[in-house]
Design a protein around this motif. Structure first.
Motif, PDB file in Angstrom:
ATOM      1  N   VAL A  24       1.332  -1.191   0.100  1.00 56.18           N
ATOM      2  CA  VAL A  24      -0.254   0.174  -0.024  1.00 56.18           C
ATOM      3  C   VAL A  24       0.460   1.281   0.136  1.00 56.18           C
ATOM      4  CG1 VAL A  24      -2.158   1.244   1.147  1.00 56.18           C
ATOM      5  CG2 VAL A  24      -1.968  -1.766   1.185  1.00 56.18           C
ATOM      6  N   ILE A  25       1.187   0.859   1.061  1.00 58.89           N
ATOM      7  CA  ILE A  25       2.961   2.493   0.813  1.00 58.89           C
ATOM      8  C   ILE A  25       3.270   2.607  -0.282  1.00 58.89           C
ATOM      9  CG2 ILE A  25       4.832   3.770   1.753  1.00 58.89           C
ATOM     10  CD1 ILE A  25       4.146   1.899   4.345  1.00 58.89           C
ATOM     11  N   ARG A  26       4.226   2.060  -0.929  1.00 55.45           N
ATOM     12  CA  ARG A  26       4.190   1.802  -2.529  1.00 55.45           C
ATOM     13  C   ARG A  26       3.846   2.118  -3.300  1.00 55.45           C
ATOM     14  NH1 ARG A  26      10.191  -0.459  -2.745  1.00 55.45           N
ATOM     15  NH2 ARG A  26      10.228  -1.323  -1.087  1.00 55.45           N
ATOM     16  N   SER A  27       2.304   1.859  -3.610  1.00 55.46           N
ATOM     17  CA  SER A  27       1.363   2.112  -3.999  1.00 55.46           C
ATOM     18  C   SER A  27       1.480   3.956  -4.173  1.00 55.46           C
ATOM     19  CB  SER A  27       0.428   1.551  -4.626  1.00 55.46           C
ATOM     20  OG  SER A  27      -1.026   1.539  -2.863  1.00 55.46           O
ATOM     21  N   ILE A  28       0.951   4.702  -3.220  1.00 52.94           N
ATOM     22  CA  ILE A  28       0.980   5.519  -2.356  1.00 52.94           C
ATOM     23  C   ILE A  28       2.362   6.796  -3.038  1.00 52.94           C
ATOM     24  CG2 ILE A  28       0.064   7.467  -0.681  1.00 52.94           C
ATOM     25  CD1 ILE A  28      -0.972   5.108   0.601  1.00 52.94           C
ATOM     26  N   ALA A  29       2.779   6.583  -2.473  1.00 53.26           N
ATOM     27  CA  ALA A  29       3.926   7.073  -2.852  1.00 53.26           C
ATOM     28  C   ALA A  29       4.502   6.755  -4.701  1.00 53.26           C
ATOM     29  CB  ALA A  29       5.237   6.717  -2.511  1.00 53.26           C
ATOM     30  N   GLY A  30       4.538   5.706  -5.253  1.00 54.34           N
ATOM     31  CA  GLY A  30       5.123   5.786  -6.540  1.00 54.34           C
ATOM     32  C   GLY A  30       6.912   6.003  -6.329  1.00 54.34           C
ATOM     33  N   VAL A  31       6.782   6.965  -7.939  1.00 58.88           N
ATOM     34  CA  VAL A  31       7.807   6.929  -7.906  1.00 58.88           C
ATOM     35  C   VAL A  31       9.127   7.970  -7.352  1.00 58.88           C
ATOM     36  CG1 VAL A  31       8.162   6.244 -10.489  1.00 58.88           C
ATOM     37  CG2 VAL A  31       7.046   8.372  -9.979  1.00 58.88           C
ATOM     38  N   ASP A  32       7.380   8.713  -6.855  1.00 62.15           N
ATOM     39  CA  ASP A  32       8.302   9.891  -6.193  1.00 62.15           C
ATOM     40  C   ASP A  32       8.900   9.725  -4.482  1.00 62.15           C
ATOM     41  OD1 ASP A  32       6.954  11.942  -7.615  1.00 62.15           O
ATOM     42  OD2 ASP A  32       4.869  10.700  -7.216  1.00 62.15           O
ATOM     43  N   MET A  33       8.842   8.548  -4.202  1.00 57.72           N
ATOM     44  CA  MET A  33       8.999   8.445  -3.160  1.00 57.72           C
ATOM     45  C   MET A  33      11.092   8.234  -3.185  1.00 57.72           C
ATOM     46  SD  MET A  33       8.753   6.149   0.069  1.00 57.72           S
ATOM     47  CE  MET A  33       7.298   4.713  -0.389  1.00 57.72           C
ATOM     48  N   ALA A  34      11.373   9.723  -1.874  1.00 61.24           N
ATOM     49  CA  ALA A  34      12.995   9.376  -2.420  1.00 61.24           C
ATOM     50  C   ALA A  34      13.557   8.818  -0.882  1.00 61.24           C
ATOM     51  CB  ALA A  34      12.840  11.075  -1.640  1.00 61.24           C
ATOM     52  N   VAL A  35      12.965   8.711   0.132  1.00 64.71           N
ATOM     53  CA  VAL A  35      13.802   8.032   0.974  1.00 64.71           C
ATOM     54  C   VAL A  35      12.650   7.161   1.974  1.00 64.71           C
ATOM     55  CG1 VAL A  35      14.641   8.425   3.722  1.00 64.71           C
ATOM     56  CG2 VAL A  35      15.845   9.734   1.359  1.00 64.71           C
ATOM     57  N   TRP A  36      12.584   5.896   1.983  1.00 63.33           N
ATOM     58  CA  TRP A  36      11.871   5.286   2.899  1.00 63.33           C
ATOM     59  C   TRP A  36      13.174   4.104   3.706  1.00 63.33           C
ATOM     60  CZ3 TRP A  36       8.564   1.046   0.905  1.00 63.33           C
ATOM     61  CH2 TRP A  36       7.614   0.849   2.424  1.00 63.33           C
ATOM     62  N   ILE A  37      13.204   4.574   5.276  1.00 65.74           N
ATOM     63  CA  ILE A  37      13.472   3.586   5.966  1.00 65.74           C
ATOM     64  C   ILE A  37      12.395   3.190   6.938  1.00 65.74           C
ATOM     65  CG2 ILE A  37      15.900   4.307   6.083  1.00 65.74           C
ATOM     66  CD1 ILE A  37      15.241   6.575   8.869  1.00 65.74           C
ATOM     67  N   ASP A  38      13.225   1.650   7.697  1.00 70.38           N
ATOM     68  CA  ASP A  38      12.255   1.088   8.286  1.00 70.38           C
ATOM     69  C   ASP A  38      13.075   0.389   8.929  1.00 70.38           C
ATOM     70  OD1 ASP A  38      10.060  -0.803   9.394  1.00 70.38           O
ATOM     71  OD2 ASP A  38       9.517  -1.404   7.165  1.00 70.38           O
ATOM     72  N   ILE A  39      12.075   0.070  10.580  1.00 75.76           N
ATOM     73  CA  ILE A  39      12.980  -0.892  11.716  1.00 75.76           C
ATOM     74  C   ILE A  39      12.598  -1.850  10.973  1.00 75.76           C
ATOM     75  CG2 ILE A  39      10.960  -1.304  12.683  1.00 75.76           C
ATOM     76  CD1 ILE A  39      14.936   0.121  13.741  1.00 75.76           C
ATOM     77  N   ALA A  40      12.305  -2.599  10.071  1.00 72.58           N
ATOM     78  CA  ALA A  40      12.586  -3.885   9.762  1.00 72.58           C
ATOM     79  C   ALA A  40      13.805  -3.866   9.209  1.00 72.58           C
ATOM     80  CB  ALA A  40      11.334  -5.070   9.039  1.00 72.58           C
ATOM     81  N   ASP A  41      15.095  -2.876   8.635  1.00 69.25           N
ATOM     82  CA  ASP A  41      15.252  -3.523   7.877  1.00 69.25           C
ATOM     83  C   ASP A  41      16.911  -3.065   8.922  1.00 69.25           C
ATOM     84  OD1 ASP A  41      14.147  -3.863   5.975  1.00 69.25           O
ATOM     85  OD2 ASP A  41      13.713  -1.309   5.879  1.00 69.25           O
ATOM     86  N   VAL A  42      17.039  -3.173   9.956  1.00 71.72           N
ATOM     87  CA  VAL A  42      17.817  -2.832  10.826  1.00 71.72           C
ATOM     88  C   VAL A  42      17.951  -4.176  11.765  1.00 71.72           C
ATOM     89  CG1 VAL A  42      19.160  -1.342  13.153  1.00 71.72           C
ATOM     90  CG2 VAL A  42      17.747  -0.607  11.435  1.00 71.72           C
ATOM     91  N   THR A  43      19.102  -5.264  11.300  1.00 71.59           N
ATOM     92  CA  THR A  43      19.249  -6.234  11.617  1.00 71.59           C
ATOM     93  C   THR A  43      20.423  -6.677  12.178  1.00 71.59           C
ATOM     94  OG1 THR A  43      19.686  -6.803   9.678  1.00 71.59           O
ATOM     95  CG2 THR A  43      17.635  -6.897  10.162  1.00 71.59           C
ATOM     96  N   GLY A  44      20.284  -7.496  12.848  1.00 68.15           N
ATOM     97  CA  GLY A  44      21.747  -8.160  13.869  1.00 68.15           C
ATOM     98  C   GLY A  44      21.836  -7.283  15.256  1.00 68.15           C
ATOM     99  N   PHE A  45      21.114  -6.356  15.824  1.00 63.85           N
ATOM    100  CA  PHE A  45      20.858  -6.071  16.631  1.00 63.85           C
ATOM    101  C   PHE A  45      20.666  -6.404  18.272  1.00 63.85           C
ATOM    102  CE2 PHE A  45      22.460  -2.939  13.410  1.00 63.85           C
ATOM    103  CZ  PHE A  45      23.047  -2.338  14.032  1.00 63.85           C
ATOM    104  N   ALA A  46      20.969  -6.792  19.173  1.00 59.58           N
ATOM    105  CA  ALA A  46      20.835  -6.504  20.470  1.00 59.58           C
ATOM    106  C   ALA A  46      19.898  -5.358  21.164  1.00 59.58           C
ATOM    107  CB  ALA A  46      21.246  -7.490  21.418  1.00 59.58           C
ATOM    108  N   ASP A  47      19.465  -5.999  22.419  1.00 59.08           N
ATOM    109  CA  ASP A  47      18.492  -4.519  22.618  1.00 59.08           C
ATOM    110  C   ASP A  47      19.480  -3.985  23.323  1.00 59.08           C
ATOM    111  OD1 ASP A  47      16.251  -2.904  23.938  1.00 59.08           O
ATOM    112  OD2 ASP A  47      17.262  -3.539  25.858  1.00 59.08           O
ATOM    113  N   GLY A  48      19.664  -2.254  23.119  1.00 67.60           N
ATOM    114  CA  GLY A  48      20.565  -1.713  23.920  1.00 67.60           C
ATOM    115  C   GLY A  48      21.952  -1.306  22.643  1.00 67.60           C
ATOM    116  N   ASP A  49      21.867  -1.808  21.731  1.00 71.30           N
ATOM    117  CA  ASP A  49      22.864  -1.914  21.194  1.00 71.30           C
ATOM    118  C   ASP A  49      22.986  -0.108  20.238  1.00 71.30           C
ATOM    119  OD1 ASP A  49      24.002  -4.135  21.524  1.00 71.30           O
ATOM    120  OD2 ASP A  49      24.108  -5.147  19.534  1.00 71.30           O
ATOM    121  N   LYS A  50      24.453   0.152  20.238  1.00 75.19           N
ATOM    122  CA  LYS A  50      24.480   0.856  19.156  1.00 75.19           C
ATOM    123  C   LYS A  50      24.651   0.956  17.922  1.00 75.19           C
ATOM    124  CE  LYS A  50      27.223   3.934  22.282  1.00 75.19           C
ATOM    125  NZ  LYS A  50      28.154   4.408  22.737  1.00 75.19           N
ATOM    126  N   VAL A  51      23.293   1.984  17.720  1.00 72.17           N
ATOM    127  CA  VAL A  51      23.093   1.338  15.795  1.00 72.17           C
ATOM    128  C   VAL A  51      23.883   2.758  15.107  1.00 72.17           C
ATOM    129  CG1 VAL A  51      21.790   1.915  14.195  1.00 72.17           C
ATOM    130  CG2 VAL A  51      21.290   0.422  15.972  1.00 72.17           C
TER     131      VAL A  51
END
Length: 265
Positions: A24-51
């Motif tokens: 749904v998000i992609r269909s709304i923004a289309g080619v006009d999306m400049a930046v999309w960051i999602d916590i799902a793409d921050v992987t391999g960290f334990a609670d409290g780790d610095k990112v």
């Protein structure tokens, strides 16, 4: 049984039923999306780790090389779900010059899935531009425990909207400087149009400039107005979203983090 409507502010669109939120998000923004960051793409960290880097689904993600300014990965930071926590001190992730857009844009929509525990002071979610309330910049920030503020454009176009900033929410602000009404910020909280309590307008002759870099979680790379809270998702779209689009986007982002019921099949 609950019903869905394909029209009206704050309603889930009937065409979105059975679709994943990201679709749904992609269909709304289309080619006009400049930046999309999602916590799902921050992987391999334990609670409290610095990112040090937030990888992007679309565009370029922000980074931080200063160990003292890196936000923390939190397993249950936002509605018992993962987030990045900014500590009300100097935590900040940054984009370099032209990393978001290589040229000016006449319209933009900013969306954040975030919260803050700050009281009595401003907390920046996002800011681009070389000087606070001056020149060309786009910003989104919280103010005290009662208001959320979105500011975009030369000389500090500002709109204050009702919100409960100590709670988790999806905050969207849209602005179009190319067509009338120029320099009008249209804000949304949790997929609903938000009542604007006060608003100012500014020079509408210049496009937003992105060549000075941008910051997430504070202004001027941790220099001031730090966020005391969590960010789970953040988007920049290079156009003005109409009300039905902004409400759909808000509902889709809410569904991803359990702030509203899922689409009904």
């Amino acid at each position: 049984a609950k019903s869905l409507s394909s029209t009206g502010g704050g309603k889930q669109n009937v065409s979105d039923r059975g679709s994943g939120a990201d679709g749904v998000i992609r269909s709304i923004a289309g080619v006009d999306m400049a930046v999309w960051i999602d916590i799902a793409d921050v992987t391999g960290f334990a609670d409290g780790d610095k990112v040090a880097e937030w990888s992007a689904k679309v565009g370029t993600g922000p980074v931080q090389t200063d160990d003292d300014k890196k936000p923390l990965y939190k397993v249950t930071g936002f509605n018992n779900r993962p987030s990045l926590f900014f500590d009300n001190s100097n935590d900040c992730l940054t984009w370099g010059s032209n990393q978001i857009n290589a040229a000016g844009t006449s319209a933009t929509t900013i969306a954040s899935v975030s919260n803050t525990a700050s009281t009595g002071s401003n907390s920046v979610i996002f800011e681009v531009g070389g000087a606070y309330w001056a020149g060309q910049f786009a910003a989104q920030f919280y103010n005290t425990t009662e208001d959320a503020v979105s500011a975009e454009g030369p000389a500090g176009t500002e709109g204050t909207v009702t919100a409960t900033t100590q709670k988790d929410n999806v905050f969207i602000s849209a602005m179009d400087r190319a067509t009338d009404p120029k320099d009008t910020i249209v804000p949304y909280i949790n997929g609903e149009p938000a009542a604007v309590e006060s608003e100012t307008t500014a020079n509408n002759t210049n496009d937003f400039l992105w060549n000075t870099g941008a910051n997430l979680g504070s202004r001027q790379n941790g220099g001031s107005l730090p966020l005391n809270g969590d960010i789970r998702e953040f988007l920049i779209i290079n156009r003005f979203l109409a009300e039905d689009e902004a409400c759909r986007l808000g509902k889709a982002l809410m569904n991803k983090c359990g702030l509203t019921e899922q689409y009904i099949a």
